[in-house]
Design a protein around this motif. Structure first.
Motif, PDB file in Angstrom:
ATOM      1  N   UNK A 122      27.036 -29.899   5.392  1.00  0.00           N
ATOM      2  CA  UNK A 122      26.138 -28.772   5.214  1.00  0.00           C
ATOM      3  C   UNK A 122      26.881 -27.571   4.656  1.00  0.00           C
ATOM      4  N   UNK A 123      26.119 -26.650   4.047  1.00  0.00           N
ATOM      5  CA  UNK A 123      26.746 -25.456   3.487  1.00  0.00           C
ATOM      6  C   UNK A 123      25.690 -24.376   3.345  1.00  0.00           C
ATOM      7  N   UNK A 124      26.031 -23.155   3.842  1.00  0.00           N
ATOM      8  CA  UNK A 124      25.121 -22.024   3.801  1.00  0.00           C
ATOM      9  C   UNK A 124      23.772 -22.402   4.407  1.00  0.00           C
ATOM     10  N   UNK A 125      22.693 -22.430   3.616  1.00  0.00           N
ATOM     11  CA  UNK A 125      21.374 -22.729   4.160  1.00  0.00           C
ATOM     12  C   UNK A 125      21.061 -24.222   4.160  1.00  0.00           C
ATOM     13  N   UNK A 126      21.986 -25.045   3.683  1.00  0.00           N
ATOM     14  CA  UNK A 126      21.769 -26.493   3.629  1.00  0.00           C
ATOM     15  C   UNK A 126      22.308 -27.145   4.893  1.00  0.00           C
ATOM     16  N   UNK A 127      21.456 -27.870   5.601  1.00  0.00           N
ATOM     17  CA  UNK A 127      21.881 -28.564   6.809  1.00  0.00           C
ATOM     18  C   UNK A 127      22.596 -29.861   6.448  1.00  0.00           C
ATOM     19  N   UNK A 128      23.571 -30.229   7.270  1.00  0.00           N
ATOM     20  CA  UNK A 128      24.304 -31.460   7.027  1.00  0.00           C
ATOM     21  C   UNK A 128      23.485 -32.689   7.364  1.00  0.00           C
ATOM     22  N   UNK A 129      23.633 -33.715   6.550  1.00  0.00           N
ATOM     23  CA  UNK A 129      22.944 -34.989   6.767  1.00  0.00           C
ATOM     24  C   UNK A 129      24.008 -36.088   6.720  1.00  0.00           C
ATOM     25  N   UNK A 130      24.409 -36.563   7.903  1.00  0.00           N
ATOM     26  CA  UNK A 130      25.478 -37.543   7.962  1.00  0.00           C
ATOM     27  C   UNK A 130      25.111 -38.852   7.276  1.00  0.00           C
ATOM     28  N   UNK A 131      23.885 -39.249   7.371  1.00  0.00           N
ATOM     29  CA  UNK A 131      23.475 -40.531   6.799  1.00  0.00           C
ATOM     30  C   UNK A 131      23.473 -40.488   5.270  1.00  0.00           C
ATOM     31  N   UNK A 132      22.926 -39.428   4.700  1.00  0.00           N
ATOM     32  CA  UNK A 132      22.959 -39.305   3.246  1.00  0.00           C
ATOM     33  C   UNK A 132      24.387 -39.078   2.759  1.00  0.00           C
ATOM     34  N   UNK A 133      25.163 -38.347   3.533  1.00  0.00           N
ATOM     35  CA  UNK A 133      26.569 -38.181   3.175  1.00  0.00           C
ATOM     36  C   UNK A 133      27.318 -39.507   3.191  1.00  0.00           C
ATOM     37  N   UNK A 134      27.007 -40.335   4.181  1.00  0.00           N
ATOM     38  CA  UNK A 134      27.634 -41.654   4.245  1.00  0.00           C
ATOM     39  C   UNK A 134      27.195 -42.522   3.068  1.00  0.00           C
ATOM     40  N   UNK A 135      25.945 -42.356   2.622  1.00  0.00           N
ATOM     41  CA  UNK A 135      25.475 -43.113   1.458  1.00  0.00           C
ATOM     42  C   UNK A 135      26.242 -42.696   0.202  1.00  0.00           C
ATOM     43  N   UNK A 136      26.500 -41.403   0.046  1.00  0.00           N
ATOM     44  CA  UNK A 136      27.285 -40.935  -1.093  1.00  0.00           C
ATOM     45  C   UNK A 136      28.718 -41.454  -1.004  1.00  0.00           C
ATOM     46  N   UNK A 137      29.295 -41.401   0.201  1.00  0.00           N
ATOM     47  CA  UNK A 137      30.651 -41.913   0.382  1.00  0.00           C
ATOM     48  C   UNK A 137      30.721 -43.410   0.089  1.00  0.00           C
ATOM     49  N   UNK A 138      29.687 -44.139   0.459  1.00  0.00           N
ATOM     50  CA  UNK A 138      29.646 -45.579   0.177  1.00  0.00           C
ATOM     51  C   UNK A 138      29.606 -45.834  -1.324  1.00  0.00           C
ATOM     52  N   UNK A 139      28.835 -45.035  -2.054  1.00  0.00           N
ATOM     53  CA  UNK A 139      28.788 -45.189  -3.503  1.00  0.00           C
ATOM     54  C   UNK A 139      30.140 -44.857  -4.129  1.00  0.00           C
ATOM     55  N   UNK A 140      30.834 -43.853  -3.628  1.00  0.00           N
ATOM     56  CA  UNK A 140      32.178 -43.548  -4.121  1.00  0.00           C
ATOM     57  C   UNK A 140      33.118 -44.719  -3.869  1.00  0.00           C
ATOM     58  N   UNK A 141      33.010 -45.299  -2.676  1.00  0.00           N
ATOM     59  CA  UNK A 141      33.853 -46.445  -2.333  1.00  0.00           C
ATOM     60  C   UNK A 141      33.569 -47.628  -3.261  1.00  0.00           C
ATOM     61  N   UNK A 142      32.294 -47.890  -3.551  1.00  0.00           N
ATOM     62  CA  UNK A 142      31.939 -49.011  -4.412  1.00  0.00           C
ATOM     63  C   UNK A 142      32.386 -48.777  -5.852  1.00  0.00           C
TER      64      UNK A 142
END
Length: 309
Positions: free
Chosen positions: A267-287
């Motif tokens: 999350x940053x400023x007014x954006x709340x953190x989303x662990x699941x969507x963040x993990x999806x992005x990290x998974x795409x980076x890994x792939x």
């Protein structure tokens, strides 16, 4: 071999003892977090509880306009960032290594140290220093360009969408060009003297010797440097974050997968953190990284083996 000889063979338990600390540390800080990240990518938080979502997070990432625009923009910037490094950093490193390998060159130790020194600097120092150097208000770049009559070329490069990403990529090239230089230099030193002497007897010297003799022999090292550049650039985060912040301005022009992952997960400023969507992005980076490494290992490295001694 008889059963008696097999029973008398000593068991090498000391190998497991020596490997155990490294395996435990690597498992704790790499394997377990990676597995948990992959797990989170297939879940979604509903009323504070994790529920299995299958591939919904990836469909959201690819097709939901709120997410897909940011993802494809970050991926495009990451590809540009990588291409600039491949086209500038590695060729410059090869040229510098070739120059440093000239036996009659004086001050080689000084040049090696001076070129490799930025690699040892903290990314925080590098990011803030170059941000000050390129500042239109108090930076030294306008004055330096003015001394050579090129002040008209100066602009707020870090503040323009068209030039910010390229500028940061060039700063990264400046910082890390010493890595390919040292690896290629070491590869050139490992070339047998008999090969060089045979080439000189045949009248092959200078640039022709480098192109016909040395370059084919260092191709395996160039391949390793290329895959390290690929992995490093698709894991990049620190320089962009230090110079442009988590929003990767201006207007997300320098946003790459690393900064996009940071904003999404934490999350940053007014954006709340989303662990699941963040993990999806990290998974795409890994792939993406895994795919690049596999392509190199199975299609490129095999063809380069014939150049190895």
């Amino acid at each position: 071999m008889s059963d008696v000889e097999t029973m008398r063979r000593p068991r090498r338990w000391h190998i497991a003892v020596f490997l155990a600390p490294a395996v435990l540390v690597y498992t704790a800080i790499m394997i377990i977090p990676l597995a948990d990240t992959l797990r989170l990518a297939f879940y979604r938080s509903i009323d504070g509880q994790q529920a299995l979502a299958g591939f919904d997070n990836f469909r959201t990432l690819f097709f939901d306009p709120r997410w897909s625009a940011s993802f494809w923009n970050a991926l495009k910037n990451n590809v540009i960032f990588f291409i600039i490094h491949m086209c500038l950093q590695n060729p410059i490193g090869v040229v510098l290594a070739a120059i440093l390998s000239v036996p009659k060159l004086r001050g080689r130790s000084f040049y090696r140290t001076a070129i490799f020194l930025p690699t040892m600097l903290s990314f925080v120092i590098v990011g803030f220093t170059w941000k000050l150097i390129l500042s239109p208000l108090w930076g030294v770049t306008p004055n330096i360009l003015g001394w050579v009559g090129l002040k008209w070329m100066f602009g707020p490069w870090l503040g323009q969408e068209s030039s910010a990403l390229v500028t940061l990529a060039l700063v990264s090239v400046w910082q890390y060009v010493g890595v390919p230089m040292m690896l290629i230099y070491a590869a050139m030193l490992s070339i047998p003297e008999e090969v060089i002497e045979a080439a000189e007897l045949d009248g092959i010297t200078g640039f022709s010797q480098f192109r016909k003799i040395k370059l084919p022999l260092i191709l395996p090292s160039i391949g390793i440097i290329s895959i390290l550049t690929f992995v490093g650039n698709f894991n990049a985060f620190d320089l962009i974050y230090t110079a442009q912040g988590a929003l990767a301005g201006p207007n997300f022009a320098t946003d790459i997968l690393g900064t996009f992952l940071y904003r999404t997960f934490f999350g940053f400023q007014l954006q709340l953190g989303d662990q699941n969507m963040g993990a999806a992005i990290a998974t795409m980076m890994f792939l993406i990284i895994l795919s690049g490494v596999m392509i190199y290992l199975f299609f490129v490295q095999r063809r380069m083996r014939r150049y190895q001694f």
